[in-house]
Write a protein that holds these residues in place. Sequence first.
Motif, PDB file in Angstrom:
ATOM      1  N   ALA A 154       0.769  -1.380   0.076  1.00 48.70           N
ATOM      2  CA  ALA A 154       0.031  -0.009   0.000  1.00 48.70           C
ATOM      3  C   ALA A 154       0.864   1.310   0.102  1.00 48.70           C
ATOM      4  O   ALA A 154       0.667   2.223  -0.725  1.00 48.70           O
ATOM      5  CB  ALA A 154      -0.915  -0.160   1.220  1.00 48.70           C
ATOM      6  N   GLY A 155       2.155   1.077   0.619  1.00 54.03           N
ATOM      7  CA  GLY A 155       2.989   2.383   0.686  1.00 54.03           C
ATOM      8  C   GLY A 155       3.573   2.479  -0.336  1.00 54.03           C
ATOM      9  O   GLY A 155       3.699   3.640  -0.869  1.00 54.03           O
ATOM     10  N   ALA A 156       3.940   1.475  -0.998  1.00 50.72           N
ATOM     11  CA  ALA A 156       4.635   1.370  -2.415  1.00 50.72           C
ATOM     12  C   ALA A 156       3.497   2.231  -3.467  1.00 50.72           C
ATOM     13  O   ALA A 156       3.766   3.018  -4.426  1.00 50.72           O
ATOM     14  CB  ALA A 156       4.906   0.168  -2.926  1.00 50.72           C
ATOM     15  N   ALA A 157       2.356   1.803  -3.439  1.00 53.02           N
ATOM     16  CA  ALA A 157       1.364   2.375  -4.464  1.00 53.02           C
ATOM     17  C   ALA A 157       0.979   3.897  -4.169  1.00 53.02           C
ATOM     18  O   ALA A 157       1.002   4.482  -5.020  1.00 53.02           O
ATOM     19  CB  ALA A 157      -0.081   1.583  -4.213  1.00 53.02           C
ATOM     20  N   LEU A 158       1.093   4.539  -2.864  1.00 53.58           N
ATOM     21  CA  LEU A 158       1.024   5.724  -2.727  1.00 53.58           C
ATOM     22  C   LEU A 158       2.357   6.464  -3.244  1.00 53.58           C
ATOM     23  O   LEU A 158       2.180   7.686  -3.758  1.00 53.58           O
ATOM     24  CB  LEU A 158       0.990   5.859  -1.222  1.00 53.58           C
ATOM     25  N   ILE A 159       3.402   5.711  -3.142  1.00 53.96           N
ATOM     26  CA  ILE A 159       4.887   6.514  -3.610  1.00 53.96           C
ATOM     27  C   ILE A 159       4.528   6.785  -5.056  1.00 53.96           C
ATOM     28  O   ILE A 159       4.991   7.328  -5.715  1.00 53.96           O
ATOM     29  CB  ILE A 159       5.757   5.888  -2.928  1.00 53.96           C
ATOM     30  N   HIS A 183       0.987  15.155  -3.146  1.00 52.64           N
ATOM     31  CA  HIS A 183       2.547  15.102  -2.517  1.00 52.64           C
ATOM     32  C   HIS A 183       2.697  14.693  -1.050  1.00 52.64           C
ATOM     33  O   HIS A 183       3.516  14.072  -0.794  1.00 52.64           O
ATOM     34  CB  HIS A 183       3.449  16.358  -2.993  1.00 52.64           C
ATOM     35  N   LEU A 184       1.592  15.037  -0.372  1.00 53.12           N
ATOM     36  CA  LEU A 184       1.710  14.750   1.160  1.00 53.12           C
ATOM     37  C   LEU A 184       1.467  13.304   1.394  1.00 53.12           C
ATOM     38  O   LEU A 184       1.952  12.928   2.425  1.00 53.12           O
ATOM     39  CB  LEU A 184       0.611  15.498   2.123  1.00 53.12           C
ATOM     40  N   TYR A 185       0.952  12.589   0.573  1.00 55.77           N
ATOM     41  CA  TYR A 185       0.815  11.341   0.632  1.00 55.77           C
ATOM     42  C   TYR A 185       2.164  10.533   0.751  1.00 55.77           C
ATOM     43  O   TYR A 185       1.968   9.201   1.123  1.00 55.77           O
ATOM     44  CB  TYR A 185       0.106  10.679  -0.540  1.00 55.77           C
ATOM     45  N   ALA A 186       3.329  11.167   0.058  1.00 49.36           N
ATOM     46  CA  ALA A 186       4.604  10.417   0.298  1.00 49.36           C
ATOM     47  C   ALA A 186       4.812  10.214   1.945  1.00 49.36           C
ATOM     48  O   ALA A 186       5.625   9.133   2.195  1.00 49.36           O
ATOM     49  CB  ALA A 186       5.513  11.452  -0.268  1.00 49.36           C
ATOM     50  N   ILE A 192       4.230   3.613   6.060  1.00 48.42           N
ATOM     51  CA  ILE A 192       3.654   2.296   6.064  1.00 48.42           C
ATOM     52  C   ILE A 192       4.223   1.418   5.421  1.00 48.42           C
ATOM     53  O   ILE A 192       4.194   0.001   5.476  1.00 48.42           O
ATOM     54  CB  ILE A 192       2.167   2.524   5.691  1.00 48.42           C
ATOM     55  N   ALA A 193       5.266   1.822   4.665  1.00 48.20           N
ATOM     56  CA  ALA A 193       6.385   0.967   4.028  1.00 48.20           C
ATOM     57  C   ALA A 193       7.541   0.685   4.678  1.00 48.20           C
ATOM     58  O   ALA A 193       8.015  -0.455   4.394  1.00 48.20           O
ATOM     59  CB  ALA A 193       6.707   1.761   2.531  1.00 48.20           C
ATOM     60  N   LEU A 194       7.910   1.478   5.446  1.00 48.36           N
ATOM     61  CA  LEU A 194       8.995   1.050   6.525  1.00 48.36           C
ATOM     62  C   LEU A 194       8.859  -0.221   7.608  1.00 48.36           C
ATOM     63  O   LEU A 194       9.768  -0.980   7.510  1.00 48.36           O
ATOM     64  CB  LEU A 194       9.696   2.388   6.970  1.00 48.36           C
TER      65      LEU A 194
END
Length: 472
Positions: A154-159, A183-186, A192-194
């Motif tokens: 999910a984090g990768a999708a936002l990135i 951009h704030l979604y980064a 959540i990716a870490l």
Amino acid sequence: MATIVSPTAPVALRHPSVSTGPRRAAMWNGGAIVVIWLTSLFVAALWVSGGGVDAVLGGGAEALNAAGRLCGLVAANLLLYQVLLMARVPLFERGFGHDGITRMHRVVGFWSFWLMLAHIALLVAGYAAVAQINPFVQLWEFVWDYPGVLLATAGAALIVLVVVTSMRRARRRLRYESWHLLHLYAYIGVGIALPHQLWAGADFTASAWATVYWWTLWALAAAAVVVFRLGAPAVRSWRHGLRVAAVEADGSGGVTVRMRGRRLERLAARGGQFFVWRFLDGAGWSRGHPFSLSSAPRRDELVISARIVGDGTARLAALRPGTRVLIEGPYGRMTGDERRGHKLLLVGAGAGVAPLVSLLESEPYAPGDATLVTRDSTLDAALRGAAIAALVRDRGVRHIPLDGPRASSATPWLPATHAAWNGADALRHLAPDLAAYDVFVCGPQLWMDAVTRDLRAAGVAPARIHTESFTI
């Protein structure tokens, strides 16, 4: 090429001594570079100590897995640096400047993105080869069976969303406000990716040093966001009580906003710097906009000026006196600290004239030693006309307006009326002893690039050319 010079000779100011600012800037820059290199080398050392080199030399599936782990380590490090670059940490702000951080933010963002994709592809291929299963089956198992990988997906999708909307073609189609929100979604994507690194990443938990390093870096990144993007601006805004005092039309399509507050000298703002401004005038107040000071900062007043070209600038014209103002800053290195000599040549286009006026009002120079070149499509569109006239009258500034349609020649920063001029020759004509000047350039990015090229062609040393870009 006519000049406008005051008919009276003001009393000469004492020549300024050469600024120690470049030395301080070099120290900040060196410190920032050292931090980046040390952390990057530490990440590489973690991979080597985990047997990465031997695995790659051994070939086969283990080589794919080792390469994937390295890509993941570097991508994680760069993602955290993305957060630190967005957090306006003083070490990086003073070390690289706003335009340097803007360039780094873009380069680091795309590298971390591609390395993240390489990390996923290499590990899927490596694990699939070991298990002798279809790579798509292996990818499915990663997502659903490995701890934290579903969150990481999910984090990768936002990135990916942030990266796609940051590409130049997509960026041009988006309103600034929409792009800023996306951009704030980064932040969310990185957050959540870490976690999957601690749950499923052997390189992150293989040793006490690795665990301490990653936890410390994440904690510092989170603290930087809280302190420098939220805490410090909130405290400064409350302490100085900044409110709109007046809103004035400026030129045919511009606006100047004057704000009053308490003990504003404690902000230590300099002419040429900018703040990120938020006006508490209703919905959308949370979106900050960078505007440079357009007048020298005073103990009780800050002034900004802008061309009305979008929603953010249109709101300035509708502000009412008494509106509370939140600020982040001051930021930027395009100040007198960058000076290496005694003479000034300032070249500005459109709203880029604003910080140059504040710089001229703030800096010491003798009459005739400062030349301001302004570029506008029409004479009535020019910003800060009254302030420039006062500088000509009271400080002996030479003002050279270059108005009219843009030239289509090899010197696009000049108007069509001067299309026959070579850009370097035009600059030497404007300032015959050009080597004695520090040159400050501000305007649209492509326009600044054209001026900078001609300055270098005219023999101006790169260290004497000072620019700051707001292009995202």
